[in-house]
Write a protein that holds these residues in place. Structure first.
Motif, short mmCIF file in Angstrom:
data_model
loop_
_atom_site.label_atom_id
_atom_site.label_comp_id
_atom_site.label_asym_id
_atom_site.label_seq_id
_atom_site.Cartn_x
_atom_site.Cartn_y
_atom_site.Cartn_z
N PHE A 1 0.83 -1.20 0.00
CA PHE A 1 0.00 0.00 0.00
C PHE A 1 0.87 1.25 0.00
O PHE A 1 0.61 2.21 -0.72
CB PHE A 1 -0.93 -0.01 1.22
CG PHE A 1 -1.88 1.14 1.27
CD1 PHE A 1 -2.89 1.26 0.33
CD2 PHE A 1 -1.77 2.11 2.26
CE1 PHE A 1 -3.78 2.33 0.38
CE2 PHE A 1 -2.65 3.17 2.31
CZ PHE A 1 -3.65 3.28 1.37
N SER A 2 1.93 1.25 0.82
CA SER A 2 2.84 2.39 0.85
C SER A 2 3.52 2.59 -0.49
O SER A 2 3.76 3.72 -0.92
CB SER A 2 3.89 2.19 1.95
OG SER A 2 3.29 2.17 3.22
N SER B 1 8.62 14.03 7.46
CA SER B 1 7.48 14.92 7.71
C SER B 1 6.16 14.23 7.42
O SER B 1 5.17 14.44 8.13
CB SER B 1 7.60 16.18 6.85
OG SER B 1 7.53 15.87 5.48
N VAL B 2 6.13 13.38 6.39
CA VAL B 2 4.92 12.64 6.06
C VAL B 2 4.60 11.64 7.17
O VAL B 2 3.45 11.52 7.60
CB VAL B 2 5.07 11.91 4.71
CG1 VAL B 2 3.85 11.04 4.42
CG2 VAL B 2 5.28 12.91 3.58
N VAL C 1 -6.76 5.60 6.19
CA VAL C 1 -6.36 5.46 4.78
C VAL C 1 -6.46 6.81 4.07
O VAL C 1 -5.59 7.18 3.28
CB VAL C 1 -7.24 4.41 4.07
CG1 VAL C 1 -7.01 4.44 2.56
CG2 VAL C 1 -6.93 3.02 4.61
N ALA C 2 -7.53 7.56 4.36
CA ALA C 2 -7.68 8.88 3.77
C ALA C 2 -6.52 9.79 4.16
O ALA C 2 -6.03 10.58 3.34
CB ALA C 2 -9.02 9.51 4.20
N MET C 3 -6.06 9.67 5.40
CA MET C 3 -4.94 10.48 5.85
C MET C 3 -3.65 10.08 5.15
O MET C 3 -2.85 10.94 4.77
CB MET C 3 -4.78 10.36 7.37
CG MET C 3 -5.87 11.07 8.14
SD MET C 3 -5.70 10.86 9.93
CE MET C 3 -6.95 12.00 10.53
N PHE C 4 -3.44 8.79 4.94
CA PHE C 4 -2.25 8.34 4.21
C PHE C 4 -2.27 8.89 2.79
O PHE C 4 -1.25 9.38 2.30
CB PHE C 4 -2.19 6.81 4.21
CG PHE C 4 -1.48 6.23 5.39
CD1 PHE C 4 -0.29 5.54 5.22
CD2 PHE C 4 -1.98 6.37 6.68
CE1 PHE C 4 0.39 4.99 6.32
CE2 PHE C 4 -1.33 5.84 7.77
CZ PHE C 4 -0.14 5.15 7.60
N GLY D 1 -2.29 17.72 4.18
CA GLY D 1 -2.99 16.54 3.70
C GLY D 1 -4.04 16.03 4.67
O GLY D 1 -5.01 15.39 4.28
N LEU D 2 -3.84 16.31 5.97
CA LEU D 2 -4.84 15.93 6.95
C LEU D 2 -6.12 16.75 6.78
O LEU D 2 -7.22 16.26 7.03
CB LEU D 2 -4.29 16.11 8.37
CG LEU D 2 -3.03 15.32 8.73
CD1 LEU D 2 -2.65 15.56 10.19
CD2 LEU D 2 -3.22 13.83 8.45
#
Length: 405
Positions: free
Chosen positions: A21-22, A31-32, A149-152, A168-169
């Motif tokens: 997935f990554s 930072s991510v 998952v949405a946050m990733f 992104g959050l």
């Protein structure tokens, strides 16, 4: 050293799935990773505090005596008489492909309309097979994982756009998502699938994008607006001789699956729910302005009226701000993303009445999220003010609905 040895007691297959997935989402810098850890901590805090507030997993369902009757599962906790939509998601999680209006002591108010949004309930149904996991807890786990998952995906999109990963959050959590997580609703799975699809499309991984968009459409049929947006952009490029046929063909997959699902629902309930669902649309902008201008249109206390007004203005500001960037061509969002945003914005502005936030924040959530996406790709730094405002409103909704039943 094997991967399993590197990660202690972590089983091999979850590690491999996580690695895969990554890889789809791209490499993650420090930072991510920090932004993602922060997001995961916030999800855990929200869920734990709300569990205490509503006295267990059954409180997330927000069941009401009008639709939940004697004989219903004992884990449910009755609230006000009508309850809320999570009680129907819970009922479908017990039997996703039911053909009964009333079963398990729970009545579906609009069977076809509820059942068309099957993905969240189906995932929870499968998760409840695990030992010690009841359906109410399974719904919480499914939606919490979806927000994660949405946050990733959101942090990856932000970094790709040249922004700090923490923005992104903001993309990952439109203002309705705390409500949806706290009430067992369908938006978390739909939005997570959309964001993953956006990442995959930018990496030209159309088969996987088609799969995730299919999940999004089965979680919430309005997700098809993203399919339509990307399909229109791909078809236009094809007509101009600058595109390929494969994107258009792959985008037919979620459309075909959704139409097949609608056909099955029509055979069971007598009509396709996508045609007979709740009609909340009107002339664009009229209902929005009425809800903002007419005092007390929220129908609640003075404090709630003020909160709802702020939420309405924030939603409108995001849409207008994104629209200005699109009009002035000051966003690097892709054509498919811009077309998807335009469709979502038109639908949001056509909602008949932005009354209470559980209604209008959910009805307009795609427009909120895609407006944030357009703003993330702005070529102007001053647009961070709108992104900051979106973050504040989403956080405020989270604080309100961590406690509010």
């Amino acid at each position: 050293m094997t991967p399993q040895a590197d990660h202690g007691a972590l089983p091999g297959w979850p590690y491999l799935v996580g690695q895969r997935f990554s890889a789809w989402l791209g490499e993650a810098g420090q930072s991510v990773r920090e932004a993602r850890r922060t997001g995961l901590a916030l999800i855990a805090l929200f869920v734990v505090v709300r569990l205490v507030r509503v006295h267990g997993p059954g409180g997330f369902v927000v069941a009401g005596s009008q639709f939940v009757h004697p004989g219903a599962p004992g884990e449910l906790r009755l609230t006000y008489s009508g309850g809320y939509d999570g009680q129907f998601v819970y009922r479908l999680a017990l039997a996703p492909f039911t053909q009964r209006v009333t079963d398990f002591g729970i009545t579906l108010d609009a069977p076809g309309y509820r059942q068309q949004r099957i993905a969240t309930a189906l995932f929870a149904h499968v998760a409840a097979w695990l030992p010690g996991i009841g359906v109410a807890l399974a719904l919480i786990l499914v939606n919490a994982v979806a927000v994660a998952v949405a946050m990733f995906a959101g942090t990856r999109i932000a970094v790709d756009a040249g922004r700090n990963a923490y923005w992104g959050l903001v993309l990952a959590v439109p203002a309705c998502l705390p409500i949806s997580l706290g009430r067992d609703l369908t938006e978390p799975v739909a939005w997570a699938a959309i964001l993953v699809a956006l990442v995959l499309v930018r990496r030209d991984r159309w088969p996987l994008a088609a799969l995730t968009l299919t999940v999004a459409a089965l979680a919430r049929e309005t997700s098809l607006l993203v399919v339509l947006g990307f399909g229109a952009a791909a078809a236009w490029q094809l007509v101009r001789g600058r595109g390929r046929r494969w994107p258009v063909l792959w985008l037919l997959v979620p459309v075909g699956v959704e139409f097949a699902w609608q056909g099955w629902l029509a055979s069971v309930w007598g009509s396709a729910p996508i045609r007979t669902g709740q009609n909340n649309t009107s002339v664009p902008v009229v209902g929005v302005l009425y809800s903002i201008v007419v005092p007390g249109s929220a129908g609640g206390s003075v404090a709630l009226d003020a909160v709802y007004t702020v939420e309405r203005i924030a939603t409108l500001a995001l849409i207008v701000g994104a629209g200005w960037l699109v009009w002035r061509r000051r966003t690097t969002a892709s054509t498919g993303e811009v077309v998807s945003w335009a469709i979502a914005a038109l639908l949001a502005l056509s909602v008949r009445n932005w009354k209470s936030d559980v209604q209008f924040l959910r009805a307009t959530y795609e427009a909120w999220g895609l407006s944030v996406l357009v703003l993330l790709h702005s070529t102007q730094r001053r647009d961070r003010a709108l992104l900051g405002g979106a973050a504040v409103v989403s956080a405020g909704v989270g604080l309100m609905y961590v406690a509010r039943v």
